[in-house]
Design an enzyme around this catalytic site. Sequence first.
Site, PDB file in Angstrom:
ATOM      1  N   ASP A  29     108.496  45.350  56.805  1.00 45.85           N
ATOM      2  CA  ASP A  29     109.693  45.665  56.033  1.00 45.85           C
ATOM      3  C   ASP A  29     109.609  47.148  55.727  1.00 45.85           C
ATOM      4  OD1 ASP A  29     112.135  44.611  54.862  1.00 45.85           O
ATOM      5  OD2 ASP A  29     111.291  45.231  52.945  1.00 45.85           O
ATOM      6  N   ARG A  48     105.731  53.774  59.972  1.00 44.79           N
ATOM      7  CA  ARG A  48     105.281  52.576  60.698  1.00 44.79           C
ATOM      8  C   ARG A  48     103.972  52.853  61.437  1.00 44.79           C
ATOM      9  NH1 ARG A  48     109.671  51.459  62.650  1.00 44.79           N
ATOM     10  NH2 ARG A  48     110.231  49.949  61.027  1.00 44.79           N
TER      11      ARG A  48
END
Length: 208
Positions: A78, A190
Amino acid sequence: MKEKNHGGDVIVAATRNRHKIEEIQAITEEFGMSIISRDEAGVPPVEIVEDGETFEENSYKKAFEIMKICGRTTIADDSGLEVDCLDGAPGVFSARFAGADGDDRANNQKLKELIKDVPYEERTGRFVSVITMVFPDGEVISSRGEVEGRLLLEESGENGFGYDPLFVPLGYDESFGVIDSEVKNRISHRARALEGLREKLRQREENR
């Protein structure tokens, strides 16, 4: 020699995004894990309601819910943008900042409107990514990655997606919409979350 993890060698990705799956595979394959999409695992097209107040909660929920359905180790992420002068907004609502039917353009437009009177030096924020791996036996591994930066008032570049064209990472003069994808993939939130996941998987293997 490859060792089996708690759920076998096959890890189910909660995402359908092929690029994200490839990024995760590059990290987990060294531990004898193979990533497949939820579709490949036969998971029906259920909608996971992301009603958590944090990235950690939403990441865990997506991984846990898909794991319950398929019975295999599942990984989910997320991510979103936190803007300091907006008290951390849009945060977990990044994808739907302009409403449930909002898109990247609408989200960016709303953000620009809210920060238009804020000096550049004060338009600080960060991209955040939380990646969670949930095993059928209840084990959970989670990693958070962040990249700090400042926000522009006009989009710059056509690379990336979401808020990338408005976000200039610290140490750079160009937005994620301009920066080469290879560079972005090294410094992104990420990438940092995945690096943290790699380290935790290494520790897990050492402790077994």
